[in-house]
Scaffold this active site. Structure first.
Site, mmCIF file in Angstrom:
data_model
loop_
_atom_site.group_PDB
_atom_site.id
_atom_site.type_symbol
_atom_site.label_atom_id
_atom_site.label_comp_id
_atom_site.label_asym_id
_atom_site.label_seq_id
_atom_site.Cartn_x
_atom_site.Cartn_y
_atom_site.Cartn_z
ATOM 1 N N CYS A 208 0.373 -1.212 -0.340
ATOM 2 C CA CYS A 208 0.716 0.225 0.008
ATOM 3 C C CYS A 208 1.267 1.315 -0.291
ATOM 4 C CB CYS A 208 -1.479 0.125 1.325
ATOM 5 S SG CYS A 208 -2.696 1.465 1.081
ATOM 6 N N HIS B 110 -4.709 -4.653 0.642
ATOM 7 C CA HIS B 110 -3.924 -5.184 2.581
ATOM 8 C C HIS B 110 -4.340 -6.731 2.482
ATOM 9 C CE1 HIS B 110 -2.631 -1.371 4.143
ATOM 10 N NE2 HIS B 110 -3.515 -0.500 3.412
ATOM 11 N N GLU C 193 -3.039 -8.978 4.358
ATOM 12 C CA GLU C 193 -2.595 -8.989 5.109
ATOM 13 C C GLU C 193 -3.518 -9.232 6.247
ATOM 14 O OE1 GLU C 193 -1.722 -4.414 5.708
ATOM 15 O OE2 GLU C 193 -1.694 -6.069 4.193
#
Length: 272
Positions: free
Chosen positions: A112, A203, A205
């Site tokens: 990001c 994202h 994660e």
């Protein structure tokens, strides 16, 4: 489990530092319990104030010498997409870290804002502000195959949450960058630079509740502003109930592929 013990560094720039650390730890330990993770914080971020005890307890000050000895490194996102890079107080420290990772040929994963900053510094790609936040779970397509995207079934879901986007035309004009995947709405998901540089704009994660936590954090910080809910995320949007973890398998595949890539580079370095 990988054939060798990997040491991975993570520069944690996220607002929710504890949750971010827990997410990465959970992901990597599930994939390979032998992976050793070291979390760092940017020293320049605290040059005019004391480092909070919480930050000191969960991470180390960024050490470029230590970073140069790792088998992979991740720079996370940060909630500062709307700031010019040069106004970020630790931007110079970020560029020194990038220089070190490049010099020592360490596999790099930029996520990001980290991906925006690295692509700008390494390849001169400009960041553009979006008219509204790209926020929610969206389908994505692979355009050019790359190892970190191996095994994905298209279209594949991923959580996006950002206020800015890199200039697509500049990327396409670059002979050193490849757009590997885009969302169906024409937003970036993945770029690759040199053989060991991956840029991830979603994202992946994030865990099941991370998008909701991000929405709640922003609305609590600025109750006078209107924030749109993340799209394609809640089973019941009226009550914000039961957020859907649609990208769980994508998360596992992506980070397993990246760990394998880091292991392959480490093995090549040993042979050399």
């Amino acid at each position: 489990m990988l054939d060798q013990h990997l040491k991975i560094g993570i520069l944690n720039l996220m607002h929710d530092k504890v949750a971010t650390q827990q997410r990465f730890t959970s992901i990597f330990k599930a994939l390979d319990p032998t992976v050793e993770l070291t979390f760092f914080y940017p020293v320049d971020h605290y040059r005019n104030r004391e480092v909070p005890a919480l930050v000191q307890n969960i991470s180390e000050p960024l050490d470029l010498n230590k970073a140069s000895q790792l088998q992979g490194f991740i720079i996370t996102g940060a909630p500062i997409e709307q700031m010019p890079f040069e106004q970020v107080e630790y931007y110079d420290e970020i560029t020194r870290l990038i220089d070190t990772l490049v010099e020592f040929n360490i596999p790099q994963l930029y996520i990001c804002w980290g991906a925006m900053a690295a692509a700008n510094y390494l390849y001169g790609i400009e960041k553009r502000q979006l008219t509204k936040k790209y926020f929610g779970v969206f389908d994505n397509e692979v355009l050019v195959e790359t190892p970190v995207l191996n095994g994905l079934t298209m279209p594949f879901p991923a959580p996006h949450a950002r206020y800015a986007e890199l200039d697509h035309n500049q990327i396409r004009q670059s002979s050193e960058l490849t757009i590997n995947a885009m969302s169906v709405d024409d937003y970036l998901l993945a770029l690759s630079g040199s053989d060991n540089q991956d840029f991830l704009f979603a994202h992946l994660e994030y865990d099941r509740r991370a998008l909701l936590a991000e929405y709640q954090r922003e609305t609590a910080a600025h109750p006078d502003r209107h924030y749109a809910l993340p799209k394609n995320y809640f089973k019941d949007i009226k009550t914000l109930a039961d957020p859907q973890f649609k990208w769980e398998q994508v998360q596992q595949l992506y980070f397993r592929n990246w760990l394998q890539k880091a292991a392959d580079y480490s093995q090549l370095a040993l042979i050399a």
